[in-house]
Write an enzyme that holds these catalytic residues in place. Structure first.
Site, PDB file in Angstrom:
ATOM      1  N   HIS A   7      28.653  40.776  39.326  1.00  0.00           N
ATOM      2  CA  HIS A   7      30.133  40.820  39.209  1.00  0.00           C
ATOM      3  C   HIS A   7      30.753  41.887  39.690  1.00  0.00           C
ATOM      4  CE1 HIS A   7      33.256  41.060  35.814  1.00  0.00           C
ATOM      5  NE2 HIS A   7      33.602  39.814  36.517  1.00  0.00           N
ATOM      6  N   ARG A   8      31.743  41.903  40.347  1.00  0.00           N
ATOM      7  CA  ARG A   8      32.549  43.034  40.902  1.00  0.00           C
ATOM      8  C   ARG A   8      31.576  43.948  41.716  1.00  0.00           C
ATOM      9  NH1 ARG A   8      36.272  44.528  35.396  1.00  0.00           N
ATOM     10  NH2 ARG A   8      36.850  42.340  34.940  1.00  0.00           N
ATOM     11  N   GLU A  34      30.631  38.751  43.458  1.00  0.00           N
ATOM     12  CA  GLU A  34      31.913  38.461  43.094  1.00  0.00           C
ATOM     13  C   GLU A  34      33.130  39.538  43.489  1.00  0.00           C
ATOM     14  OE1 GLU A  34      35.357  37.835  40.253  1.00  0.00           O
ATOM     15  OE2 GLU A  34      34.059  39.345  40.302  1.00  0.00           O
ATOM     16  N   ASP A  36      37.397  40.836  43.185  1.00  0.00           N
ATOM     17  CA  ASP A  36      38.993  40.394  42.880  1.00  0.00           C
ATOM     18  C   ASP A  36      39.870  41.118  43.989  1.00  0.00           C
ATOM     19  OD1 ASP A  36      38.244  39.647  40.027  1.00  0.00           O
ATOM     20  OD2 ASP A  36      37.415  41.632  40.254  1.00  0.00           O
ATOM     21  N   HIS A  49      40.449  44.915  40.478  1.00  0.00           N
ATOM     22  CA  HIS A  49      40.448  44.090  39.470  1.00  0.00           C
ATOM     23  C   HIS A  49      42.132  43.943  38.797  1.00  0.00           C
ATOM     24  CE1 HIS A  49      40.211  42.192  35.428  1.00  0.00           C
ATOM     25  NE2 HIS A  49      39.488  41.346  35.855  1.00  0.00           N
ATOM     26  N   GLU A 101      37.802  36.067  44.459  1.00  0.00           N
ATOM     27  CA  GLU A 101      38.556  35.861  43.235  1.00  0.00           C
ATOM     28  C   GLU A 101      39.854  36.220  43.547  1.00  0.00           C
ATOM     29  OE1 GLU A 101      38.070  36.989  38.991  1.00  0.00           O
ATOM     30  OE2 GLU A 101      39.736  36.170  38.566  1.00  0.00           O
ATOM     31  N   LYS A 103      43.202  37.043  42.688  1.00  0.00           N
ATOM     32  CA  LYS A 103      43.816  37.651  41.353  1.00  0.00           C
ATOM     33  C   LYS A 103      45.450  37.897  41.505  1.00  0.00           C
ATOM     34  CE  LYS A 103      41.156  39.189  38.208  1.00  0.00           C
ATOM     35  NZ  LYS A 103      40.588  38.389  37.304  1.00  0.00           N
ATOM     36  N   ASP A 217      27.237  41.500  35.311  1.00  0.00           N
ATOM     37  CA  ASP A 217      27.389  42.856  35.850  1.00  0.00           C
ATOM     38  C   ASP A 217      25.924  43.553  35.941  1.00  0.00           C
ATOM     39  OD1 ASP A 217      30.284  43.320  35.571  1.00  0.00           O
ATOM     40  OD2 ASP A 217      29.882  43.815  33.413  1.00  0.00           O
TER      41      ASP A 217
HETATM   42  O1  G3P Z   1      34.984  35.366  38.469  1.00  0.00           O
HETATM   43  C1  G3P Z   1      34.274  35.608  37.409  1.00  0.00           C
HETATM   44  C2  G3P Z   1      35.072  36.717  36.673  1.00  0.00           C
HETATM   45  O2  G3P Z   1      35.323  37.677  37.551  1.00  0.00           O
HETATM   46  C3  G3P Z   1      36.513  36.287  35.766  1.00  0.00           C
HETATM   47  O3  G3P Z   1      37.070  37.325  35.310  1.00  0.00           O
HETATM   48  O4  G3P Z   1      38.659  39.091  34.424  1.00  0.00           O
HETATM   49  O5  G3P Z   1      36.098  39.583  35.453  1.00  0.00           O
HETATM   50  O6  G3P Z   1      37.827  38.757  37.084  1.00  0.00           O
HETATM   51  P1  G3P Z   1      37.458  38.861  35.463  1.00  0.00           P
HETATM   52 MG    MG Z   2      36.930  38.252  39.031  1.00  0.00          MG
END
Ligand code: G3P
Ligand code: MG
Length: 226
Positions: A7-8, A34, A36, A49, A101, A103, A217
């Site tokens: 994540h990120r 992933e 953003d 993000h 993503e 965003k 994460d």
């Molecule tokens: O893509 C999953 C997750 O990243 C979505 O929420 O706020 O972490 O971007 P957020």
């Molecule tokens: Mg995200």
């Protein structure tokens, strides 16, 4: 096999959405990571993000009001800068799959153009968003793209949207995901990738529901299971 998705980048191990975080995702041997994206004032796609830089850098201000030159002066943690999507695509290409993503608004078309310029294959890429209009826009540009429908509470609407728009996956909030939704999604041919369980217990709970991958994460805590 349950996909291990950072994540990120791999945000538990390095400042989120920085090149250090994406290097860590590669180093951990993950299947996917992933990130953003937003568009900054000078028009480049940047990997961050929030709509502003307040939480993740040593400054304040709206991403949409800052040029890339201004953004590049900021410290995004541990001396890292806010990367452009182009930089991250270059680093990750042919090394790991990617979930982009969308965003910020207005990101679908520039992301599509950059993906085509950089030669990324759709099979290595998922385009996800909570903003389903952005997904529709992306799918119109590239009908073969893999679309991930991000959803918090509105699961049935997400399934309906996914069917109508030939999505690839449903990406639900892990705490609200029930096994029944996983089964419904699978029956309709969609993958399920919940976000963002971080403890071993929470990750195992998701795997028990039958999901296809976990976004975390701490993706190193996701054990590969057959
Ligand atoms: O893509 C999953 C997750 O990243 C979505 O929420 O706020 O972490 O971007 P957020
Ligand atoms: Mg995200």
């Amino acid at each position: 096999m349950v996909l291990r998705i950072g994540h990120r980048g791999a945000a538990g191990h390095a400042p989120e959405n920085t090149l250090a975080s994406f290097r860590k995702a590669i180093e951990l041997g993950l299947d996917m990571t992933e990130l953003d994206v937003h568009v900054c004032a000078s028009g480049e796609l940047v990997v961050i993000h929030d709509e502003n830089v307040d939480r993740t850098t040593n400054s304040k201000g709206w991403v949409s009001k800052l040029s890339l030159t201004e953004l590049k002066r900021l410290d995004a943690g541990a001396g890292e800068t806010v990367p452009t999507l182009a930089e991250v695509l270059d680093l990750l290409k042919d090394r790991i799959m990617l979930n982009i993503e969308l965003k910020g608004l207005g990101t679908a078309e520039p992301v599509y153009k950059l993906i085509k310029e950089t030669g990324w294959q759709n099979t290595n890429l998922t385009i996800s968003s909570f903003n389903w209009e952005s997904l529709t826009e992306y799918k119109q540009l590239d009908p073969d793209a893999r679309i991930g429908v991000l959803t918090f509470r509105n699961h049935q609407e997400a399934l309906e949207y996914a069917e109508a728009n030939k999505a690839y996956s449903i990406n639900p909030y892990h705490m609200l995901l029930k096994k029944k939704l996983v089964e419904q999604a699978h029956n309709k041919g969609f993958k399920v990738f919940p976000w963002t369980p971080n403890t071993v217990k929470d990750i195992q709970n998701e795997i028990k529901k039958g999901v296809d991958g976990v976004i975390s994460d701490y993706p190193d805590r996701i054990l590969h299971q057959e």
